[in-house]
Design a protein around this motif. Structure first.
Motif, short mmCIF file in Angstrom:
data_model
loop_
_atom_site.label_atom_id
_atom_site.label_comp_id
_atom_site.label_asym_id
_atom_site.label_seq_id
_atom_site.Cartn_x
_atom_site.Cartn_y
_atom_site.Cartn_z
N ILE A 558 0.86 -1.18 0.00
CA ILE A 558 0.00 0.00 0.00
C ILE A 558 0.90 1.24 0.00
O ILE A 558 1.72 1.41 0.90
CB ILE A 558 -0.92 0.04 1.24
N VAL A 559 0.77 2.08 -1.03
CA VAL A 559 1.61 3.27 -1.11
C VAL A 559 0.83 4.55 -0.84
O VAL A 559 1.43 5.61 -0.63
CB VAL A 559 2.31 3.37 -2.49
N ALA A 560 -0.50 4.48 -0.82
CA ALA A 560 -1.29 5.67 -0.51
C ALA A 560 -2.68 5.25 -0.08
O ALA A 560 -3.25 4.29 -0.60
CB ALA A 560 -1.38 6.60 -1.71
N VAL A 561 -3.22 5.96 0.92
CA VAL A 561 -4.59 5.78 1.38
C VAL A 561 -5.25 7.14 1.34
O VAL A 561 -4.77 8.09 1.98
CB VAL A 561 -4.65 5.18 2.80
N SER A 562 -6.37 7.26 0.62
CA SER A 562 -6.97 8.58 0.37
C SER A 562 -8.23 8.84 1.15
O SER A 562 -8.85 9.90 0.99
CB SER A 562 -7.27 8.72 -1.13
N VAL A 563 -8.67 7.90 1.98
CA VAL A 563 -9.92 8.07 2.72
C VAL A 563 -9.72 7.73 4.20
O VAL A 563 -8.71 7.14 4.58
CB VAL A 563 -11.04 7.18 2.13
N SER A 564 -10.73 8.07 4.98
CA SER A 564 -10.70 7.80 6.43
C SER A 564 -11.98 7.08 6.83
O SER A 564 -13.02 7.21 6.16
CB SER A 564 -10.59 9.11 7.22
N PRO A 565 -11.96 6.34 7.95
CA PRO A 565 -13.18 5.68 8.42
C PRO A 565 -14.30 6.70 8.64
O PRO A 565 -14.08 7.79 9.17
CB PRO A 565 -12.76 5.04 9.74
N GLY A 566 -15.49 6.35 8.19
CA GLY A 566 -16.64 7.23 8.36
C GLY A 566 -16.79 8.27 7.27
O GLY A 566 -17.81 8.98 7.21
N GLU A 567 -15.80 8.38 6.39
CA GLU A 567 -15.86 9.40 5.34
C GLU A 567 -16.90 9.01 4.28
O GLU A 567 -17.00 7.86 3.87
CB GLU A 567 -14.49 9.54 4.69
N ARG A 568 -17.66 10.02 3.82
CA ARG A 568 -18.60 9.78 2.73
C ARG A 568 -17.85 9.86 1.40
O ARG A 568 -17.09 10.80 1.17
CB ARG A 568 -19.74 10.80 2.76
N ILE A 569 -18.07 8.87 0.54
CA ILE A 569 -17.36 8.81 -0.73
C ILE A 569 -18.36 8.63 -1.87
O ILE A 569 -19.51 8.27 -1.66
CB ILE A 569 -16.30 7.68 -0.74
N LEU A 575 -9.55 5.31 -3.48
CA LEU A 575 -9.52 4.90 -2.08
C LEU A 575 -8.11 4.55 -1.62
O LEU A 575 -7.62 5.06 -0.62
CB LEU A 575 -10.43 3.68 -1.88
N VAL A 576 -7.47 3.65 -2.38
CA VAL A 576 -6.17 3.11 -1.99
C VAL A 576 -5.33 2.94 -3.25
O VAL A 576 -5.86 2.62 -4.32
CB VAL A 576 -6.33 1.73 -1.29
N VAL A 577 -4.03 3.18 -3.14
CA VAL A 577 -3.11 2.90 -4.24
C VAL A 577 -2.21 1.74 -3.83
O VAL A 577 -1.55 1.79 -2.80
CB VAL A 577 -2.25 4.12 -4.61
N LEU A 578 -2.23 0.68 -4.64
CA LEU A 578 -1.45 -0.52 -4.38
C LEU A 578 -0.34 -0.64 -5.40
O LEU A 578 -0.58 -0.49 -6.60
CB LEU A 578 -2.37 -1.76 -4.47
N GLU A 579 0.88 -0.89 -4.95
CA GLU A 579 2.00 -1.11 -5.86
C GLU A 579 2.28 -2.61 -5.92
O GLU A 579 2.53 -3.26 -4.90
CB GLU A 579 3.25 -0.37 -5.39
N ALA A 580 2.21 -3.17 -7.14
CA ALA A 580 2.49 -4.58 -7.35
C ALA A 580 3.02 -4.76 -8.76
O ALA A 580 2.61 -4.05 -9.67
CB ALA A 580 1.22 -5.41 -7.15
N MET A 581 3.92 -5.70 -8.95
CA MET A 581 4.52 -5.96 -10.25
C MET A 581 5.07 -4.69 -10.88
O MET A 581 4.92 -4.43 -12.07
CB MET A 581 3.51 -6.61 -11.19
N LYS A 582 5.68 -3.84 -10.05
CA LYS A 582 6.35 -2.61 -10.50
C LYS A 582 5.37 -1.57 -11.06
O LYS A 582 5.78 -0.67 -11.77
CB LYS A 582 7.43 -2.92 -11.54
#
Length: 619
Positions: A558-569, A575-582
């Motif tokens: 996980i390289v970035a998380v853009s939300v918080s618990p309880g947040e309206r989206i 929501l989340v940025v995942l780094e995998a396979m470069k």
């Protein structure tokens, strides 16, 4: 000639180098990580040395372990392949300092071209035209934004130390610049350990043209003509070809001579690729082609150059590293026919080209083209390295013939259960615009709806799956009743699930069964369609993606998380940025709602299928 060679790389390129080395009577030594111990390149080498655990930073990027392996096995030379340490000047110097032969560009040349801004300054001095942009040392975000505004949007933010499409973002409006800059810097730091960037004007009808060059230790430099690598997704090449479509002799001569001039300016030795960006809005013209960068190594797409010139580029590398002169002079080189290469990736085009990983339980690639592959049936595609399964290279008298041949092979590929882009490749190679030569770096985005295979099975798939189920249950005589009719074809209804979706199929009585090469899977035009008899709970299961659970599509960081618990989206929100396979993958909200659970944290390692965010939707 070199007598023993350590290959400081893995997979397909390691096998490629071994093939030539074996023909020249050179002993080969492979190095491997724990993830690669069972791959073909390890057992095909004359000797093999384990260098660490699966992550590249603990194995293929460990210069000390590579040099220890060379000493341990008595290697005379080191070939870095491409990727990993192939363009690392410090590693090249360490190899040379250890008394070994470095099969690559001189460290000074690597440094000259390793930083994009410095490379452009060298090219300007050598009278090679470069793309308009900002190359300054001031990396303050405010300054970078100001420069982007001044250049005019769209612009391209690029990692100074970048390559392979990493650390690169297109920005279409000033408001998008800060987020794109942050993402680009983060990826650049992760991939290259250097978060500096430069900014270029984004060419709206761009063609990616590159020229293969070779230099020897006697100061001679030649080119082996151009390649077109415009078909890209996420700035990474998918289909490459030689020669470039629509290239006239005058433009070819101008571009190739500029590439030679660039190589001469830095005293180049060995194989290299000079990359250009061309504005193709009015066709290819020499005055609308600009230098982008130089890759000081062999390229993934080198087989198309080998096909049209009849030369073995790895043999050229080994001969030049052994101190020999260039094998041929410029006037002895020519182009014969056309060649196209397609990269077979473990990825899902329908899911934004998200990488796929897992065991290759079934692999079939039809004959008819050259196949360079690093894996085989029974092997693993892991999240640790690039997801390429194989390179498919066709060569024919004309571009149309080469494309048809390659499309036929791509359509006949069978891979299971890992998802591949085979169907996407077949559609791309058959697309009228591609066949007409109307290729730009925006081709895939412009035609995405035509190229991405449908996620819904067609009638042929449904009929074949239903027939297979009937054929299996037909072992029971009471289930095998034919439905005899006096005035109509026999038919029956079959409840089945294809790709976990329920279907009620009216089976054509003339169907005799089917099912591709794997039990429970239909293969059609490069796509795999898993099927089974429909379960009573299937309709509910098919809606699982709507329950608000956002899970990791594969193992990664996980390289970035853009939300918080309880947040309206809102639907589509990052929501989340995942780094995998470069590569970075942005996971987005499937619908409007509230973040009920957040289990993702920046820097965390997560497994495939792990719950990251749970959203409670609005009623």
């Amino acid at each position: 000639m070199i007598e023993s060679l350590l290959i400081a790389n893995r997979g397909e390129i390691a096998r490629r180098i071994m093939r030539t080395a074996r023909r020249l009577g050179i002993r080969t030594i492979a190095v491997y990580s724990d993830a690669d111990a069972a791959l073909p390149f390890v057992r095909e080498a004359d000797d093999a040395v384990r260098i660490g655990s699966a992550p590249a930073r603990d194995s293929y990027l460990r210069a000390d372990r590579l040099l220890q392996a060379a000493r341990q096995t008595g290697a005379q030379a080191v070939h870095p392949g491409y990727g990993f340490l192939s363009e690392n000047a410090e590693f090249a110097e360490a190899v040379i300092a250890a008394g070994l032969i470095w099969v690559g560009a001189p460290p000074s040349s690597i440094r000259s071209m390793g930083l994009k801004h410095a490379a452009k300054e060298r090219m300007i001095a050598a009278h090679v035209a470069v793309t308009p942009g900002y190359l300054g040392a001031d990396q303050d975000p405010v300054r970078l934004q100001r420069e982007g505004d001044a250049i005019g949007y769209p612009v391209l933010i690029k990692a100074v130390a970048g390559g392979g499409g990493k650390g690169m973002r297109r920005v279409d409006a000033a408001a998008d610049f800060p987020a794109a800059l942050e993402s680009c810097r983060r990826e650049a730091a992760s991939s290259f350990g250097d978060d500096r960037v430069l900014i270029e004007k984004f060419i709206l009808s761009p063609r990616h043209i590159e020229v293969q060059v070779f230099g020897d230790s006697r100061g001679n430099v030649v080119h082996l003509f151009e390649r077109d690598c415009s078909l890209q997704r996420r700035h990474q090449k998918v289909v490459e070809e030689a020669p470039a479509p629509g290239m006239d002799e005058a433009t070819r001569s101008a571009i190739c001579l500029a590439a030679v001039r660039a190589a001469q300016a830095i005293g180049y030795v060995g194989a290299g690729t000079v990359e250009f960006i061309a504005d193709a809005s009015h066709g290819l013209r020499a005055d609308r082609v600009w230098f982008m960068e130089m890759n000081t190594r062999l390229q993934v797409e080198h087989p198309v150059t080998e096909a049209v010139t009849g030369q073995d580029l790895v043999e050229w590398q080994l001969r030049i590293a052994s101190g020999e002169p260039l094998p041929l002079a410029q006037d002895e080189l020519s182009i014969t026919g056309c060649a196209i290469e397609a990269r077979l990736y473990a990825e899902d085009p329908a899911a934004g080209f998200s990488p796929s990983a897992g065991r290759l339980e079934h692999v079939r690639i039809p004959p008819g083209v050259r196949v360079d592959s690093g894996v085989e049936e029974g092997g693993q595609v892991t999240s640790h390295y690039d997801p390429m399964i194989a390179k498919l290279i066709s060569h024919a008298a004309s571009r149309q013939q080469a494309a048809r041949k390659l499309a036929k092979v791509a359509a006949g590929i069978e891979v299971w259960p890992v998802t591949t882009n085979a169907a996407f490749l077949a559609k791309t190679l058959r697309h009228p615009a591609f066949l007409a030569g109307a290729v730009t770096t925006g081709f895939i985005d412009d035609h995405l709806a035509d190229l991405v295979p449908s996620t819904q099975p067609d009638e042929g798939v449904l009929q074949a799956a239903a027939a297979s189920l009937v054929a299996v249950t037909g072992q029971d005589p009471w289930m095998a009743l034919s439905g005899f009719r006096l005035n109509a074809e026999a038919s029956r209804q079959v409840n089945l699930a294809v790709c976990d979706r329920p279907y009620l199929v009216n089976l054509d009585g003339r169907r005799q069964g089917g099912g591709g090469g794997v039990k429970g899977v239909i293969f059609q035009d490069g796509a795999a369609w898993p099927f089974a008899r429909c379960r009573t709970d299937h309709a509910k299961a098919s809606q699982g993606h709507l329950d608000g659970s956002v899970v990791a599509p594969m193992s990664g960081t996980i390289v970035a998380v853009s939300v918080s618990p309880g947040e309206r989206i809102t639907r589509g929100q990052a929501l989340v940025v995942l780094e995998a396979m470069k590569m970075e993958q942005t996971l987005r909200a499937p619908f409007d709602g509230v973040v009920a659970q957040l289990r993702a944290s920046r820097g965390a390692q997560v497994e495939d299928g792990a719950l990251l965010v749970h959203i409670e939707g609005d009623e």
